[in-house]
Design a protein around this motif. Structure first.
Motif, PDB file in Angstrom:
ATOM      1  N   GLU A  44       3.784   1.814  -3.682  1.00 15.64           N
ATOM      2  CA  GLU A  44       2.688   2.568  -3.080  1.00 15.64           C
ATOM      3  C   GLU A  44       1.351   2.109  -3.113  1.00 15.64           C
ATOM      4  O   GLU A  44       0.774   1.973  -2.277  1.00 15.64           O
ATOM      5  N   ARG A  45       1.091   1.679  -4.496  1.00 11.75           N
ATOM      6  CA  ARG A  45      -0.152   1.173  -4.808  1.00 11.75           C
ATOM      7  C   ARG A  45      -0.540  -0.136  -4.336  1.00 11.75           C
ATOM      8  O   ARG A  45      -1.633  -0.004  -3.906  1.00 11.75           O
ATOM      9  N   SER A  50      -3.157  -2.604   2.477  1.00 14.98           N
ATOM     10  CA  SER A  50      -4.121  -1.867   3.744  1.00 14.98           C
ATOM     11  C   SER A  50      -5.494  -1.844   3.532  1.00 14.98           C
ATOM     12  O   SER A  50      -6.121  -2.545   4.701  1.00 14.98           O
ATOM     13  N   GLU A  91      -1.293   0.375  -0.688  1.00 15.10           N
ATOM     14  CA  GLU A  91      -2.571   0.937  -0.374  1.00 15.10           C
ATOM     15  C   GLU A  91      -3.591  -0.276  -0.328  1.00 15.10           C
ATOM     16  O   GLU A  91      -4.548  -0.482   0.430  1.00 15.10           O
TER      17      GLU A  91
END
Length: 187
Positions: A161-162, A168, A165
């Motif tokens: 998830e990190r 993105s 991010e």
């Protein structure tokens, strides 16, 4: 990164698979061998190939599947060679380290040419399959450098998830980011 059919940058010798509509007949007659139009790119492409040494997000010690990372190195080397042969400035980065520069992540700026390709391949050959920093720290350094207008390929065994991010955020900084997932033969 695509060829611009309106920006001809010269000619090159015909290779198997080239379309015959790209034949430059005047150059072919002059040289005596089939010549193809060499097209330029619509943008000034810069490619960074990133290799994540970590097998999982919570990895602590040594890499438990070095053959998986060796496959990643092989992919990175092949892609770098292809891109440089196409005239694309290509760089390499990794959260591992080189034998002669322990504990420093690898970062080689995008350039083109045979000498640069040789330097990239030598760096990949000297790569120690052990991490110097976590991959999310490695990506954070790029974000802090304000990396922009770059095509980034991340070769990794996982995406956390990190990392999502950070990917993105890199995309929001006008970078194109793609991920090539490495898969273990055991999975």
């Amino acid at each position: 990164i695509v060829n611009d059919p309106f920006m001809v940058s010269g000619t090159r010798e015909y290779r198997h698979g080239d379309a015959l509509k790209g034949v430059n007949w005047k150059a072919t007659a002059k040289v005596g061998k089939l010549q193809i139009h060499n097209y330029d790119f619509t943008a000034d492409p810069h490619l960074m190939i990133y290799l994540n040494i970590d097998i999982t997000e919570d990895m602590w010690g040594a890499v438990t599947e070095p053959e998986l990372i060796e496959n990643g190195i092989s992919y990175a080397a092949s892609l770098a060679q292809y891109a440089i042969e196409q005239g694309i400035d290509t760089g390499f980065g990794c959260n591992g380290f080189l034998i002669n520069n322990p504990q420093q992540p690898v970062r080689m700026s995008p350039k083109t040419g045979k000498e640069h390709l040789t330097a990239l391949l030598e760096a990949m050959a000297k790569l120690v399959i052990e991490r110097s920093v976590t991959f999310h720290t490695f990506l954070e350094e790029d974000l802090n450098r304000r990396t922009a207008n770059m095509d980034i390929l991340i070769i990794t065994a996982y995406v956390s998830e990190r990392m999502e991010e950070q990917i993105s955020r890199l995309r929001n900084s006008e970078n194109s980011v793609e991920v090539l997932l490495l898969r273990s033969e055991n999975k």
